[in-house]
Write an enzyme that holds these catalytic residues in place. Structure first.
Site, PDB file in Angstrom:
ATOM      1  N   GLU A  33      -0.729  -6.840   9.576  1.00 46.05           N
ATOM      2  CA  GLU A  33      -1.942  -6.189   9.069  1.00 46.05           C
ATOM      3  C   GLU A  33      -3.177  -6.693   9.823  1.00 46.05           C
ATOM      4  O   GLU A  33      -4.069  -5.921  10.161  1.00 46.05           O
ATOM      5  CB  GLU A  33      -2.062  -6.489   7.572  1.00 46.05           C
ATOM      6  CG  GLU A  33      -3.146  -5.709   6.853  1.00 46.05           C
ATOM      7  CD  GLU A  33      -3.126  -5.944   5.352  1.00 46.05           C
ATOM      8  OE1 GLU A  33      -2.345  -6.807   4.886  1.00 46.05           O
ATOM      9  OE2 GLU A  33      -3.896  -5.266   4.640  1.00 46.05           O
TER      10      GLU A  33
ATOM     11  N   TYR B  41       0.849  -1.209   0.000  1.00 49.46           N
ATOM     12  CA  TYR B  41       0.000   0.000   0.000  1.00 49.46           C
ATOM     13  C   TYR B  41       0.878   1.251   0.000  1.00 49.46           C
ATOM     14  O   TYR B  41       1.092   1.867   1.043  1.00 49.46           O
ATOM     15  CB  TYR B  41      -0.920  -0.011   1.225  1.00 49.46           C
ATOM     16  CG  TYR B  41      -1.936  -1.127   1.181  1.00 49.46           C
ATOM     17  CD1 TYR B  41      -2.914  -1.156   0.187  1.00 49.46           C
ATOM     18  CD2 TYR B  41      -1.912  -2.161   2.107  1.00 49.46           C
ATOM     19  CE1 TYR B  41      -3.836  -2.192   0.121  1.00 49.46           C
ATOM     20  CE2 TYR B  41      -2.838  -3.199   2.043  1.00 49.46           C
ATOM     21  CZ  TYR B  41      -3.797  -3.196   1.045  1.00 49.46           C
ATOM     22  OH  TYR B  41      -4.705  -4.225   0.985  1.00 49.46           O
TER      23      TYR B  41
ATOM     24  N   ASP C  45     -12.980  -4.602   2.547  1.00 47.61           N
ATOM     25  CA  ASP C  45     -13.100  -4.876   1.116  1.00 47.61           C
ATOM     26  C   ASP C  45     -13.944  -6.093   0.730  1.00 47.61           C
ATOM     27  O   ASP C  45     -14.859  -5.993  -0.064  1.00 47.61           O
ATOM     28  CB  ASP C  45     -11.703  -5.064   0.504  1.00 47.61           C
ATOM     29  CG  ASP C  45     -10.774  -3.897   0.816  1.00 47.61           C
ATOM     30  OD1 ASP C  45     -11.184  -2.967   1.522  1.00 47.61           O
ATOM     31  OD2 ASP C  45      -9.638  -3.914   0.339  1.00 47.61           O
TER      32      ASP C  45
ATOM     33  N   TRP D 148      -3.637   6.421   2.579  1.00 49.91           N
ATOM     34  CA  TRP D 148      -5.017   5.923   2.674  1.00 49.91           C
ATOM     35  C   TRP D 148      -5.765   6.725   3.738  1.00 49.91           C
ATOM     36  O   TRP D 148      -5.204   7.044   4.795  1.00 49.91           O
ATOM     37  CB  TRP D 148      -5.021   4.447   3.048  1.00 49.91           C
ATOM     38  CG  TRP D 148      -5.268   3.536   1.888  1.00 49.91           C
ATOM     39  CD1 TRP D 148      -6.432   2.911   1.583  1.00 49.91           C
ATOM     40  CD2 TRP D 148      -4.341   3.122   0.875  1.00 49.91           C
ATOM     41  NE1 TRP D 148      -6.295   2.153   0.443  1.00 49.91           N
ATOM     42  CE2 TRP D 148      -5.025   2.267  -0.012  1.00 49.91           C
ATOM     43  CE3 TRP D 148      -3.001   3.418   0.613  1.00 49.91           C
ATOM     44  CZ2 TRP D 148      -4.412   1.700  -1.124  1.00 49.91           C
ATOM     45  CZ3 TRP D 148      -2.395   2.853  -0.484  1.00 49.91           C
ATOM     46  CH2 TRP D 148      -3.091   2.007  -1.346  1.00 49.91           C
TER      47      TRP D 148
HETATM   48  C1  GLC Z   1      -7.214  -2.600   2.511  1.00 46.64           C
HETATM   49  C2  GLC Z   1      -8.184  -2.559   3.693  1.00 46.64           C
HETATM   50  C3  GLC Z   1      -8.551  -1.125   3.994  1.00 46.64           C
HETATM   51  C4  GLC Z   1      -7.283  -0.316   4.247  1.00 46.64           C
HETATM   52  C5  GLC Z   1      -6.260  -0.485   3.121  1.00 46.64           C
HETATM   53  C6  GLC Z   1      -4.905   0.094   3.479  1.00 46.64           C
HETATM   54  O1  GLC Z   1      -7.794  -2.134   1.359  1.00 46.64           O
HETATM   55  O2  GLC Z   1      -9.317  -3.316   3.434  1.00 46.64           O
HETATM   56  O3  GLC Z   1      -9.396  -1.047   5.098  1.00 46.64           O
HETATM   57  O4  GLC Z   1      -7.580   1.020   4.403  1.00 46.64           O
HETATM   58  O5  GLC Z   1      -6.068  -1.851   2.845  1.00 46.64           O
HETATM   59  O6  GLC Z   1      -4.428  -0.425   4.681  1.00 46.64           O
END
Ligand code: GLC
Length: 434
Positions: free
Chosen positions: A396, A30, A166, A34
Protein backbone atom coordinates in the site's frame (compact mmCIF):
# COMPACT_ATOMS: atom_id res chain seq x y z
CA UNK A 1 13.18 -10.91 -18.16
CA UNK A 2 12.72 -10.09 -14.48
CA UNK A 3 10.89 -6.96 -15.60
CA UNK A 4 8.45 -9.04 -17.59
CA UNK A 5 7.67 -11.22 -14.58
CA UNK A 6 6.97 -8.17 -12.47
CA UNK A 7 4.63 -6.79 -15.11
CA UNK A 8 2.83 -10.11 -15.06
CA UNK A 9 2.64 -9.99 -11.27
CA UNK A 10 1.16 -6.47 -11.46
CA UNK A 11 -1.44 -7.57 -13.98
CA UNK A 12 -2.24 -10.61 -11.83
CA UNK A 13 -2.97 -8.34 -8.86
CA UNK A 14 -5.43 -6.29 -10.89
CA UNK A 15 -7.07 -9.47 -12.13
CA UNK A 16 -7.20 -10.98 -8.65
CA UNK A 17 -8.74 -7.84 -7.17
CA UNK A 18 -11.36 -7.71 -9.95
CA UNK A 19 -14.85 -8.27 -8.51
CA UNK A 20 -16.72 -8.14 -11.83
CA UNK A 21 -15.79 -5.03 -13.77
CA UNK A 22 -14.57 -3.12 -10.74
CA UNK A 23 -11.43 -3.57 -8.69
CA UNK A 24 -11.13 -3.51 -4.92
CA UNK A 25 -8.06 -1.61 -3.63
CA UNK A 26 -7.02 -4.79 -1.81
CA UNK A 27 -8.82 -7.82 -0.45
CA UNK A 28 -10.48 -7.53 3.01
CA UNK A 29 -9.01 -4.18 4.17
CA UNK A 30 -10.83 -2.31 1.35
CA UNK A 31 -13.48 -4.65 -0.07
CA UNK A 32 -15.48 -2.20 -2.26
CA UNK A 33 -14.87 0.17 -5.19
CA UNK A 34 -12.97 3.33 -4.22
CA UNK A 35 -13.17 6.43 -6.40
CA UNK A 36 -9.61 7.60 -7.03
CA UNK A 37 -8.15 4.11 -6.68
CA UNK A 38 -10.32 3.06 -9.61
CA UNK A 39 -9.19 5.97 -11.75
CA UNK A 40 -5.54 4.94 -11.30
CA UNK A 41 -6.46 1.29 -11.78
CA UNK A 42 -8.20 2.15 -15.08
CA UNK A 43 -4.94 3.68 -16.33
CA UNK A 44 -3.12 0.51 -15.25
CA UNK A 45 -5.63 -1.67 -17.10
CA UNK A 46 -5.23 0.56 -20.17
CA UNK A 47 -1.67 -0.80 -20.56
CA UNK A 48 -3.02 -4.27 -21.43
CA UNK A 49 -6.85 -4.37 -21.57
CA UNK A 50 -8.54 -1.16 -22.68
CA UNK A 51 -12.02 -2.62 -22.64
CA UNK A 52 -11.54 -3.51 -18.96
CA UNK A 53 -10.16 -0.02 -18.31
CA UNK A 54 -13.42 1.51 -19.56
CA UNK A 55 -15.41 -0.97 -17.44
CA UNK A 56 -13.67 0.24 -14.30
CA UNK A 57 -14.82 3.81 -14.94
CA UNK A 58 -18.30 2.73 -16.06
CA UNK A 59 -18.84 0.74 -12.88
CA UNK A 60 -17.72 3.68 -10.75
CA UNK A 61 -20.29 5.88 -12.47
CA UNK A 62 -23.06 3.49 -11.44
CA UNK A 63 -22.60 5.11 -8.05
CA UNK A 64 -22.82 8.72 -9.31
CA UNK A 65 -25.52 10.73 -7.56
CA UNK A 66 -28.21 12.72 -9.38
CA UNK A 67 -26.51 15.96 -8.35
CA UNK A 68 -23.29 14.86 -10.06
CA UNK A 69 -21.20 13.80 -7.07
CA UNK A 70 -19.12 10.67 -7.53
CA UNK A 71 -18.94 9.03 -4.10
CA UNK A 72 -15.71 7.89 -2.53
CA UNK A 73 -16.97 4.33 -2.08
CA UNK A 74 -19.48 2.32 -4.13
CA UNK A 75 -20.70 -0.67 -2.12
CA UNK A 76 -21.51 -2.96 -5.06
CA UNK A 77 -21.63 -6.11 -2.92
CA UNK A 78 -21.82 -6.65 0.84
CA UNK A 79 -18.74 -7.32 2.97
CA UNK A 80 -18.32 -7.34 6.73
CA UNK A 81 -14.57 -6.64 6.74
CA UNK A 82 -14.84 -2.83 6.55
CA UNK A 83 -16.17 -0.05 8.79
CA UNK A 84 -18.11 2.22 8.21
CA UNK A 85 -20.39 0.26 5.90
CA UNK A 86 -23.56 1.41 4.08
CA UNK A 87 -25.73 1.40 7.22
CA UNK A 88 -23.54 4.10 8.79
CA UNK A 89 -23.63 6.34 5.73
CA UNK A 90 -27.39 6.03 5.27
CA UNK A 91 -27.39 7.51 1.75
CA UNK A 92 -30.28 7.12 -0.64
CA UNK A 93 -28.76 6.39 -4.04
CA UNK A 94 -30.05 3.32 -5.88
CA UNK A 95 -26.75 1.54 -5.20
CA UNK A 96 -25.36 1.88 -1.67
CA UNK A 97 -22.55 4.42 -1.58
CA UNK A 98 -20.73 6.59 0.93
CA UNK A 99 -21.87 10.22 1.17
CA UNK A 100 -18.57 11.98 0.50
CA UNK A 101 -16.25 12.12 -2.51
CA UNK A 102 -12.54 11.75 -3.36
CA UNK A 103 -9.98 13.39 -5.69
CA UNK A 104 -11.42 13.59 -9.24
CA UNK A 105 -8.63 11.72 -11.04
CA UNK A 106 -11.50 10.34 -13.14
CA UNK A 107 -11.16 12.98 -15.90
CA UNK A 108 -7.42 12.34 -16.18
CA UNK A 109 -8.06 8.61 -16.40
CA UNK A 110 -10.72 9.09 -19.05
CA UNK A 111 -8.37 10.92 -21.39
CA UNK A 112 -5.69 8.29 -20.77
CA UNK A 113 -8.06 5.39 -21.46
CA UNK A 114 -9.54 7.10 -24.50
CA UNK A 115 -6.10 7.61 -26.04
CA UNK A 116 -5.16 3.98 -25.36
CA UNK A 117 -8.45 2.89 -26.96
CA UNK A 118 -7.82 4.94 -30.09
CA UNK A 119 -4.34 3.49 -30.36
CA UNK A 120 -5.69 -0.04 -29.92
CA UNK A 121 -8.53 0.58 -32.40
CA UNK A 122 -11.15 -0.50 -29.84
CA UNK A 123 -14.66 -0.52 -31.31
CA UNK A 124 -17.22 1.75 -29.55
CA UNK A 125 -14.47 3.82 -27.96
CA UNK A 126 -16.00 7.14 -29.03
CA UNK A 127 -19.40 6.28 -27.58
CA UNK A 128 -17.99 5.00 -24.31
CA UNK A 129 -15.79 8.07 -23.97
CA UNK A 130 -18.76 10.36 -24.66
CA UNK A 131 -20.87 8.78 -21.88
CA UNK A 132 -18.06 8.95 -19.38
CA UNK A 133 -17.20 12.50 -20.45
CA UNK A 134 -20.76 13.61 -19.66
CA UNK A 135 -20.52 11.96 -16.24
CA UNK A 136 -17.21 13.69 -15.57
CA UNK A 137 -18.61 17.05 -16.64
CA UNK A 138 -21.58 16.65 -14.28
CA UNK A 139 -19.20 15.85 -11.46
CA UNK A 140 -17.00 18.87 -12.19
CA UNK A 141 -20.11 21.11 -12.13
CA UNK A 142 -21.00 19.57 -8.77
CA UNK A 143 -17.54 20.39 -7.45
CA UNK A 144 -17.79 24.05 -8.30
CA UNK A 145 -21.39 24.44 -7.18
CA UNK A 146 -21.23 22.43 -3.96
CA UNK A 147 -17.63 22.96 -2.90
CA UNK A 148 -16.79 26.46 -4.09
CA UNK A 149 -20.05 28.33 -3.52
CA UNK A 150 -18.17 31.57 -2.82
CA UNK A 151 -16.19 31.46 -6.06
CA UNK A 152 -12.69 31.34 -4.53
CA UNK A 153 -11.39 29.20 -7.35
CA UNK A 154 -10.59 26.52 -4.75
CA UNK A 155 -12.70 23.50 -3.89
CA UNK A 156 -13.16 22.45 -0.29
CA UNK A 157 -13.19 19.12 1.47
CA UNK A 158 -15.64 18.59 4.32
CA UNK A 159 -14.05 15.37 5.56
CA UNK A 160 -10.38 14.28 5.68
CA UNK A 161 -11.33 11.05 3.89
CA UNK A 162 -12.31 13.12 0.86
CA UNK A 163 -8.71 14.25 0.44
CA UNK A 164 -7.53 10.65 0.02
CA UNK A 165 -4.86 11.49 2.64
CA UNK A 166 -6.94 10.47 5.63
CA UNK A 167 -4.74 11.31 8.62
CA UNK A 168 -2.36 13.83 7.03
CA UNK A 169 -0.87 16.41 9.43
CA UNK A 170 -2.48 18.96 7.10
CA UNK A 171 -5.78 18.25 8.89
CA UNK A 172 -4.51 18.20 12.49
CA UNK A 173 -5.45 21.73 13.50
CA UNK A 174 -8.85 21.65 11.79
CA UNK A 175 -9.67 18.16 13.01
CA UNK A 176 -8.80 19.06 16.60
CA UNK A 177 -11.86 21.36 16.56
CA UNK A 178 -14.15 18.46 15.61
CA UNK A 179 -15.78 16.79 18.64
CA UNK A 180 -15.00 13.12 19.38
CA UNK A 181 -18.63 12.33 20.28
CA UNK A 182 -20.51 10.04 17.88
CA UNK A 183 -24.03 8.71 17.61
CA UNK A 184 -22.68 5.74 15.63
CA UNK A 185 -20.95 2.96 17.56
CA UNK A 186 -17.39 2.71 16.23
CA UNK A 187 -16.31 -0.79 15.23
CA UNK A 188 -12.96 -0.44 13.51
CA UNK A 189 -12.07 -3.34 11.25
CA UNK A 190 -8.85 -1.93 9.73
CA UNK A 191 -6.73 -2.66 12.80
CA UNK A 192 -7.74 -6.33 12.54
CA UNK A 193 -5.99 -6.46 9.14
CA UNK A 194 -3.02 -4.13 9.67
CA UNK A 195 -0.80 -3.15 12.63
CA UNK A 196 -2.52 -0.33 14.57
CA UNK A 197 0.77 1.61 14.73
CA UNK A 198 0.53 2.18 10.97
CA UNK A 199 -3.10 3.31 10.95
CA UNK A 200 -4.93 6.47 12.02
CA UNK A 201 -5.45 6.69 15.79
CA UNK A 202 -8.76 5.92 17.59
CA UNK A 203 -9.28 9.59 18.34
CA UNK A 204 -8.97 10.41 14.62
CA UNK A 205 -11.61 7.77 13.92
CA UNK A 206 -14.01 9.28 16.47
CA UNK A 207 -13.72 12.63 14.71
CA UNK A 208 -14.05 11.03 11.27
CA UNK A 209 -17.29 9.39 12.39
CA UNK A 210 -18.54 12.55 14.12
CA UNK A 211 -18.35 14.23 10.70
CA UNK A 212 -20.20 11.36 9.02
CA UNK A 213 -22.95 11.58 11.68
CA UNK A 214 -23.20 15.36 11.17
CA UNK A 215 -23.59 15.16 7.39
CA UNK A 216 -25.97 12.20 7.51
CA UNK A 217 -28.19 14.32 9.77
CA UNK A 218 -28.19 16.93 6.96
CA UNK A 219 -29.69 14.28 4.68
CA UNK A 220 -26.46 14.61 2.62
CA UNK A 221 -27.77 17.90 1.22
CA UNK A 222 -24.69 19.86 0.00
CA UNK A 223 -25.98 23.28 1.09
CA UNK A 224 -26.94 22.15 4.56
CA UNK A 225 -23.62 20.39 4.95
CA UNK A 226 -21.74 23.49 3.84
CA UNK A 227 -23.63 25.58 6.39
CA UNK A 228 -22.86 23.35 9.39
CA UNK A 229 -19.51 21.75 8.46
CA UNK A 230 -17.10 21.95 11.42
CA UNK A 231 -14.30 20.91 9.04
CA UNK A 232 -13.94 22.83 5.78
CA UNK A 233 -10.64 23.18 3.96
CA UNK A 234 -10.05 24.63 0.51
CA UNK A 235 -7.51 22.01 -0.49
CA UNK A 236 -4.75 22.65 -3.02
CA UNK A 237 -4.34 18.96 -3.81
CA UNK A 238 -8.02 18.52 -4.58
CA UNK A 239 -8.18 21.74 -6.57
CA UNK A 240 -5.05 20.85 -8.54
CA UNK A 241 -6.39 17.44 -9.49
CA UNK A 242 -9.73 18.96 -10.45
CA UNK A 243 -8.02 21.63 -12.57
CA UNK A 244 -5.82 19.07 -14.27
CA UNK A 245 -8.76 16.75 -14.92
CA UNK A 246 -10.60 19.76 -16.35
CA UNK A 247 -7.69 20.38 -18.75
CA UNK A 248 -7.84 16.74 -19.82
CA UNK A 249 -11.58 17.02 -20.46
CA UNK A 250 -10.97 20.19 -22.49
CA UNK A 251 -8.54 18.18 -24.59
CA UNK A 252 -11.21 15.55 -25.25
CA UNK A 253 -13.85 18.20 -26.01
CA UNK A 254 -11.50 19.72 -28.58
CA UNK A 255 -10.81 16.35 -30.14
CA UNK A 256 -14.52 15.64 -30.51
CA UNK A 257 -15.49 19.19 -31.47
CA UNK A 258 -17.84 19.67 -28.46
CA UNK A 259 -17.68 23.46 -28.45
CA UNK A 260 -20.20 24.34 -25.72
CA UNK A 261 -18.60 21.88 -23.32
CA UNK A 262 -15.13 23.12 -24.21
CA UNK A 263 -16.11 26.70 -23.44
CA UNK A 264 -17.73 25.75 -20.12
CA UNK A 265 -14.72 23.70 -19.07
CA UNK A 266 -12.31 26.48 -20.05
CA UNK A 267 -14.12 28.86 -17.74
CA UNK A 268 -13.85 26.34 -14.91
CA UNK A 269 -10.19 25.86 -15.67
CA UNK A 270 -9.44 29.59 -15.56
CA UNK A 271 -11.22 29.93 -12.24
CA UNK A 272 -9.39 26.99 -10.65
CA UNK A 273 -5.91 27.82 -11.92
CA UNK A 274 -6.30 31.44 -10.78
CA UNK A 275 -7.39 30.21 -7.34
CA UNK A 276 -4.46 27.83 -7.10
CA UNK A 277 -1.88 30.38 -8.22
CA UNK A 278 -2.86 32.58 -5.26
CA UNK A 279 -1.90 29.81 -2.82
CA UNK A 280 1.87 29.97 -3.50
CA UNK A 281 3.93 31.02 -0.47
CA UNK A 282 7.46 31.96 -1.49
CA UNK A 283 8.77 31.97 2.09
CA UNK A 284 7.82 28.27 2.32
CA UNK A 285 8.62 27.29 -1.30
CA UNK A 286 5.24 25.53 -1.39
CA UNK A 287 1.55 25.97 -2.09
CA UNK A 288 -0.74 25.96 0.95
CA UNK A 289 -4.38 25.02 1.54
CA UNK A 290 -6.80 27.37 3.28
CA UNK A 291 -8.77 26.48 6.41
CA UNK A 292 -12.15 28.06 5.71
CA UNK A 293 -13.27 27.81 9.35
CA UNK A 294 -10.27 29.58 10.94
CA UNK A 295 -9.28 31.59 7.84
CA UNK A 296 -5.67 30.40 8.27
CA UNK A 297 -3.17 28.94 5.83
CA UNK A 298 -2.47 25.24 6.32
CA UNK A 299 1.31 25.29 6.62
CA UNK A 300 1.94 21.62 7.42
CA UNK A 301 4.50 20.37 4.88
CA UNK A 302 2.79 17.51 3.06
CA UNK A 303 2.83 16.14 -0.48
CA UNK A 304 -0.28 18.23 -1.24
CA UNK A 305 1.90 21.36 -1.34
CA UNK A 306 3.49 20.24 -4.63
CA UNK A 307 0.35 18.92 -6.28
CA UNK A 308 -0.49 22.24 -8.02
CA UNK A 309 2.30 21.44 -10.48
CA UNK A 310 -0.05 18.99 -12.23
CA UNK A 311 -2.25 21.94 -13.15
CA UNK A 312 -0.15 25.11 -13.27
CA UNK A 313 2.78 26.40 -15.26
CA UNK A 314 5.00 27.85 -12.57
CA UNK A 315 7.63 30.55 -13.21
CA UNK A 316 11.42 30.17 -13.05
CA UNK A 317 11.76 31.32 -9.46
CA UNK A 318 9.04 28.94 -8.33
CA UNK A 319 10.58 26.12 -10.32
CA UNK A 320 13.94 26.56 -8.62
CA UNK A 321 12.32 26.83 -5.21
CA UNK A 322 10.21 23.70 -5.71
CA UNK A 323 13.18 21.73 -6.96
CA UNK A 324 15.32 22.70 -3.96
CA UNK A 325 12.45 21.98 -1.57
CA UNK A 326 11.76 18.53 -3.04
CA UNK A 327 15.51 17.72 -2.86
CA UNK A 328 15.43 18.76 0.80
CA UNK A 329 12.55 16.38 1.52
CA UNK A 330 14.63 13.55 0.04
CA UNK A 331 17.69 14.15 2.25
CA UNK A 332 18.57 11.00 4.20
CA UNK A 333 15.62 9.07 2.72
CA UNK A 334 15.93 5.69 1.00
CA UNK A 335 12.75 6.35 -1.02
CA UNK A 336 10.99 9.66 -1.72
CA UNK A 337 8.73 11.54 -1.79
CA UNK A 338 7.60 11.31 1.86
CA UNK A 339 3.97 12.31 2.36
CA UNK A 340 5.11 14.54 5.24
CA UNK A 341 8.46 16.35 5.25
CA UNK A 342 11.03 14.47 7.39
CA UNK A 343 12.02 17.73 9.11
CA UNK A 344 8.47 18.22 10.38
CA UNK A 345 7.72 17.29 14.02
CA UNK A 346 4.61 15.52 12.67
CA UNK A 347 6.70 13.10 10.55
CA UNK A 348 6.07 9.40 11.33
CA UNK A 349 7.65 7.19 8.66
CA UNK A 350 5.24 4.27 9.12
CA UNK A 351 1.94 5.92 9.93
CA UNK A 352 -0.16 6.12 6.81
CA UNK A 353 -0.27 9.71 5.48
CA UNK A 354 2.14 11.12 8.08
CA UNK A 355 5.35 10.17 6.29
CA UNK A 356 5.12 7.08 4.09
CA UNK A 357 5.64 7.19 0.33
CA UNK A 358 2.67 6.43 -1.91
CA UNK A 359 3.26 5.28 -5.49
CA UNK A 360 0.25 7.11 -6.92
CA UNK A 361 1.29 10.36 -5.27
CA UNK A 362 4.69 10.01 -6.90
CA UNK A 363 2.97 9.36 -10.22
CA UNK A 364 1.11 12.68 -9.99
CA UNK A 365 4.07 14.64 -8.63
CA UNK A 366 6.33 13.32 -11.41
CA UNK A 367 3.69 14.34 -13.97
CA UNK A 368 3.63 17.84 -12.53
CA UNK A 369 7.41 18.14 -12.45
CA UNK A 370 7.66 17.00 -16.06
CA UNK A 371 4.94 19.44 -17.13
CA UNK A 372 7.03 22.17 -15.57
CA UNK A 373 10.32 21.26 -17.22
CA UNK A 374 11.83 19.40 -14.25
CA UNK A 375 12.35 16.25 -16.28
CA UNK A 376 15.34 14.87 -14.35
CA UNK A 377 13.62 15.08 -11.02
CA UNK A 378 10.46 13.55 -12.51
CA UNK A 379 12.47 10.61 -13.84
CA UNK A 380 14.27 10.15 -10.55
CA UNK A 381 10.98 9.93 -8.67
CA UNK A 382 9.49 7.52 -11.20
CA UNK A 383 12.53 5.27 -11.20
CA UNK A 384 12.84 5.13 -7.42
CA UNK A 385 9.14 4.31 -7.16
CA UNK A 386 9.53 1.43 -9.58
CA UNK A 387 12.61 0.18 -7.71
CA UNK A 388 10.86 0.44 -4.35
CA UNK A 389 8.03 -1.73 -5.65
CA UNK A 390 10.50 -4.23 -7.14
CA UNK A 391 12.26 -4.53 -3.80
CA UNK A 392 9.32 -4.54 -1.40
CA UNK A 393 6.35 -5.72 -3.47
CA UNK A 394 3.02 -4.16 -4.40
CA UNK A 395 2.39 -2.75 -0.94
CA UNK A 396 0.00 0.00 0.00
CA UNK A 397 2.85 2.39 0.86
CA UNK A 398 6.55 2.49 1.82
CA UNK A 399 8.62 3.67 4.75
CA UNK A 400 10.81 6.41 3.25
CA UNK A 401 13.60 5.85 5.78
CA UNK A 402 14.04 2.12 5.05
CA UNK A 403 12.13 1.37 1.83
CA UNK A 404 10.10 -1.25 3.71
CA UNK A 405 6.68 -2.05 2.20
CA UNK A 406 3.79 -1.43 4.60
CA UNK A 407 0.02 -1.55 5.04
CA UNK A 408 -2.07 -3.85 2.86
CA UNK A 409 -0.18 -5.96 0.33
CA UNK A 410 -1.20 -6.80 -3.27
CA UNK A 411 -2.54 -3.31 -3.65
CA UNK A 412 -4.29 -2.47 -6.91
CA UNK A 413 -3.14 1.11 -7.35
CA UNK A 414 0.46 0.18 -6.58
CA UNK A 415 0.22 -2.45 -9.33
CA UNK A 416 -1.28 0.14 -11.70
CA UNK A 417 1.47 2.62 -10.84
CA UNK A 418 4.07 -0.04 -11.54
CA UNK A 419 2.61 -0.76 -14.98
CA UNK A 420 2.48 2.90 -15.98
CA UNK A 421 5.65 4.19 -14.33
CA UNK A 422 7.61 1.07 -15.27
CA UNK A 423 6.98 1.84 -18.93
CA UNK A 424 8.05 5.44 -18.48
CA UNK A 425 11.19 4.43 -16.59
CA UNK A 426 12.07 1.99 -19.37
CA UNK A 427 11.42 4.61 -22.05
CA UNK A 428 13.57 7.21 -20.33
CA UNK A 429 16.38 4.68 -19.77
CA UNK A 430 16.41 3.79 -23.48
CA UNK A 431 16.21 7.50 -24.36
CA UNK A 432 19.27 8.11 -22.19
CA UNK A 433 21.18 5.32 -23.91
CA UNK A 434 20.47 6.72 -27.38
C1 GLC B 1 -7.35 4.90 2.37
C2 GLC B 1 -6.53 5.98 1.66
C3 GLC B 1 -7.28 6.47 0.44
C4 GLC B 1 -7.62 5.29 -0.46
C5 GLC B 1 -8.32 4.16 0.31
C6 GLC B 1 -8.42 2.88 -0.51
O1 GLC B 1 -8.52 5.41 2.87
O2 GLC B 1 -6.22 7.03 2.51
O3 GLC B 1 -6.54 7.41 -0.26
O4 GLC B 1 -8.42 5.69 -1.51
O5 GLC B 1 -7.59 3.85 1.47
O6 GLC B 1 -7.18 2.48 -0.99
Amino acid sequence: MIKLDRDEAARAILTRNDRGGYTVPTDRLYPFQWNWDSAFVAMGFATFDVDRAYRELERLIEGQWDDGMIPHIVFHAPSDTYFPGPEVWGTRHRIATSGITQPPVFGMALRHVHEAAVEAGLPNAAERTRNLFQAALRSHRWWLRARDPDGLGLVAILHPWESGSDNSPAWDAALARVPTSTTTAIRRKDTGHVDAAMRPRDEDYQRFIHLVDTYRECGWDPQRQWAVAPFKIADVQMTAILARATADLIHLAEDFGWEAERAELSEMHDRLTAGLARRWRSHLSRFVSLDLVSGEDVEAPTQACFMPLVALRIDDAQRQAVQAEIERWHEGMVVGLPSTAPFSPAFEPKRYWRGPVWAVVNWLIADGLRMNGLENLAQRIEQTTVRAIERAGFCEYFDPTTGEGLGGDTFSWTAAAYLVLGRRAKASASGARR
